[in-house]
Scaffold this motif. Structure first.
Motif, PDB file in Angstrom:
ATOM      1  N   ASP A   1       0.849  -1.185   0.000  1.00  0.00           N
ATOM      2  CA  ASP A   1       0.000   0.000   0.000  1.00  0.00           C
ATOM      3  C   ASP A   1       0.890   1.242   0.000  1.00  0.00           C
TER       4      ASP A   1
ATOM      5  N   ASP B   1       0.271   4.287   0.046  1.00  0.00           N
ATOM      6  CA  ASP B   1      -0.147   5.375   0.935  1.00  0.00           C
ATOM      7  C   ASP B   1       0.512   5.282   2.310  1.00  0.00           C
ATOM      8  N   LYS B   2       1.031   4.113   2.641  1.00  0.00           N
ATOM      9  CA  LYS B   2       1.672   3.925   3.946  1.00  0.00           C
ATOM     10  C   LYS B   2       3.151   4.311   3.948  1.00  0.00           C
TER      11      LYS B   2
ATOM     12  N   SER C   1       5.467   6.709   4.398  1.00  0.00           N
ATOM     13  CA  SER C   1       5.550   8.078   4.916  1.00  0.00           C
ATOM     14  C   SER C   1       7.004   8.558   4.962  1.00  0.00           C
TER      15      SER C   1
END
Length: 317
Positions: free
Chosen positions: A286, A288-289, A291
């Motif tokens: 994923d 989006d994870k 960071s």
């Protein structure tokens, strides 16, 4: 050197027949749960017969560049009882066949999910090789990193660490900080003593450095890495630049391997063998994870010999 033959779905089917016999044994259990797992998948009760065939296929590879487990996983999803015609209507296909002409290098595509297959002794909480990172964006990132390391060596050759072939977060942050120091010093000189700055720019050495830094800044803006600049347009510190650059690298790499809607399947083993008791490590990738904080974490990634290694546990925390 003779060109390697193209590997296709037929190549995999033929290897399965060669290994298991022309009448390929059907898969008795359902393993769809592998595709939805994000953790350790345990082999179901009553899977002994399936595992015996899986184990035979596990070390078989069509040619160099392919890894353990790819053929076995291909069989597991194509030869179940409900898959009546595995060759004409496959659930699993060779990634290079599905993504021909695209910049996606996943091993398999199963039910439209891109699947990268690994066979590492450790779990996803260890550094796992993703692949060669150069060229992920047409070579722009490579040029940027070459600029960072070149300027770092000019400033302090003895203490400069890292190179385009091998680096980690700290070496990128250190090099970016040195670039910031040179950039700000030159900018201050232009403000305080324009004539001196003009004199320096006449020397090829200083002109080349200034041009390289300007090109570096332009590429940051082109990649929309706004976090590398403050509100006034000044560049922030080296650590912040490193976080944005390395996040960019990892996201672009995940676009290539395993690709969109991708997952990593790791069969923990060594020497061409795999233990059923280890289960199957499955990671849903994923993006989006990913960071900035995860990228900065110690040993969340590194590179060696132009290959990117990622600790998926840390990067996707």
């Amino acid at each position: 050197m003779a060109k390697k033959p193209q590997v296709t779905n037929a190549t995999f089917h033929n290897l399965i027949k060669k290994t298991l016999g022309k009448n390929v044994p059907r898969v008795e259990n359902n393993y769809d749960g592998i595709l939805s797992t994000n953790g350790t998948y345990k082999w179901p009760t009553g899977s002994d017969a399936d595992f015996k065939n899986f184990e035979k296929l596990f070390p078989i590879k069509p040619q160099s560049g392919y890894g353990n487990g790819e053929l076995a996983l291909f069989w597991l999803f194509n030869y179940g009882e409900k898959e009546r015609n595995p060759e004409s209507s496959p659930r699993a296909e060779v990634g290079s066949v599905v993504h021909v002409g695209k910049n996606i290098e996943t091993d398999l595509v199963i039910d439209k999910k891109n699947v990268e297959v690994k066979s590492y002794t450790g779990s996803k909480n260890t550094l796992i090789k993703v692949g060669m990172w150069t060229g992920i964006d047409g070579g722009d990132l490579q040029k940027m990193l070459e600029t960072l390391f070149a300027i770092a060596k000019l400033i302090d050759r003895d203490k400069a660490r890292g190179s385009i072939r091998k680096f980690d977060f700290k070496s990128i942050a250190d090099a970016a900080e040195k670039l910031c120091v040179v950039r700000e010093a030159y900018r201050d000189l232009q403000k305080e003593d324009p004539s001196a700055a003009a004199q320096l720019s006449k020397f090829a050495f200083f002109k080349e450095v200034a041009t390289s830094i300007e090109q570096f800044d332009d590429m940051l803006k082109d990649k929309k890495l706004k976090g590398c600049f403050s509100g006034s347009g000044k560049r922030v510190g080296g650590k912040t630049i490193a976080k944005h650059l390395m996040r960019y690298l990892i996201l672009k790499m995940f676009d290539r391997k395993p690709g969109p809607n991708g997952m990593l399947v790791n069969f923990k083993g060594s020497g061409g063998s795999y233990s059923k008791s280890s289960g199957i490590d499955v990671t849903q990738v994923d993006k989006d994870k990913v960071s900035l904080g995860n990228v900065e974490e110690d040993k969340s990634f590194n590179t060696s010999d132009l290959n990117l290694f990622v600790n998926f546990e840390k990067i996707l925390r």
